[in-house]
Design a protein around this motif. Structure first.
Motif, short mmCIF file in Angstrom:
data_model
loop_
_atom_site.label_atom_id
_atom_site.label_comp_id
_atom_site.label_asym_id
_atom_site.label_seq_id
_atom_site.Cartn_x
_atom_site.Cartn_y
_atom_site.Cartn_z
N THR A 91 13.06 2.04 -65.80
CA THR A 91 12.89 2.53 -64.49
C THR A 91 13.18 2.27 -63.13
O THR A 91 13.64 2.61 -62.95
CB THR A 91 11.01 1.90 -63.83
N ILE A 92 13.86 0.70 -62.76
CA ILE A 92 14.81 0.69 -62.20
C ILE A 92 16.01 1.86 -62.31
O ILE A 92 16.59 1.76 -61.66
CB ILE A 92 15.99 -0.34 -62.44
N GLU B 256 12.96 14.26 -63.17
CA GLU B 256 13.63 14.42 -62.40
C GLU B 256 15.03 15.27 -62.37
O GLU B 256 16.37 15.26 -61.95
CB GLU B 256 14.20 13.00 -61.88
N LYS C 164 14.86 5.01 -60.89
CA LYS C 164 15.23 5.30 -59.45
C LYS C 164 16.51 5.23 -58.89
O LYS C 164 17.05 5.87 -57.49
CB LYS C 164 14.47 4.15 -58.84
N ASN C 165 17.49 4.98 -58.98
CA ASN C 165 19.22 4.32 -59.12
C ASN C 165 19.49 6.18 -59.98
O ASN C 165 20.81 5.65 -59.59
CB ASN C 165 19.11 3.38 -59.40
N LYS C 166 18.94 6.68 -60.33
CA LYS C 166 19.22 8.15 -61.15
C LYS C 166 20.14 7.92 -62.14
O LYS C 166 21.56 8.67 -62.75
CB LYS C 166 20.10 9.12 -59.80
N ASN D 255 6.75 7.70 -68.31
CA ASN D 255 8.13 7.89 -67.63
C ASN D 255 8.76 8.92 -67.73
O ASN D 255 9.95 9.30 -66.93
CB ASN D 255 8.52 6.17 -67.13
#
Length: 178
Positions: free
Chosen positions: A5-6, A45, A9-11, A38
């Motif tokens: 997940t991190i 994304e 979020k940091n692409k 997820n």
């Protein structure tokens, strides 16, 4: 799961996908539906809508009551203008633990408006205002109710105009005799 997940979020999509895929192979992990969800978000994304929908469906297969996956599929259908399907998925997203989440209820009303079901949308928005009066969705719902009023007035105006024209078309044109 947290590391993946991190990364997301940091692409850092490749690293995130790799970590999520490791989790899918863990037969003892009891919340695979979250992993699939997820992975669906990860694909969204990246603009991979079909893959995202596939993962959201896998999440629902693992846990049919996992409302966030239903909601994401509803959003996909809404964007594709499949408003009936979107409405159904938004309904599915408003049950269970998501019953107290105003967003699926509001989204149902938006789909109903697109379907021209103004009275049902009005009822949904009124319930939303009653249940979630202290949230931002109360004000948003009140604005949507005003939008419905405008849409209904336009619809009524179009019907009146159509009716006037149809009356005119039944008139006979009189010409003078010379």
């Amino acid at each position: 799961m947290n590391l993946a997940t991190i990364y997301m979020k940091n692409k850092q999509f490749e690293k995130a996908e790799k970590e999520y895929m490791v989790i899918t192979k863990d037969l003892t992990y009891m919340a695979q539906f979250r992993t699939y969800y997820n992975l669906g978000l990860l694909n969204l994304e990246q603009g991979k809508n079909k893959e995202a929908i596939s993962f959201f469906k896998k999440a629902i297969k693992e846990n049919e009551n996992y409302c966030p996956a239903h909601y994401q599929i509803g959003n996909y259908y809404f964007k594709k203008r499949f408003y009936s399907k979107a409405y159904k998925k938004y309904q599915d997203a408003s049950f269970g633990v998501c019953f107290n989440n105003p967003l699926p209820h509001y989204s149902q009303a938006k789909a109903l408006i697109k379907l021209g079901k103004f009275q049902k949308a009005r009822t949904t928005l009124t319930k939303l205002i009653e249940r979630f009066g202290t949230t931002k969705y109360s004000n948003i719902a009140q604005n949507k109710l005003k939008e419905i009023d405008k849409l209904e007035n336009i619809s009524d105006s179009d019907q009146n105009t159509s009716h006037r024209f149809s009356k005119r078309s039944n008139r006979k044109i009189l010409t003078p005799d010379f």
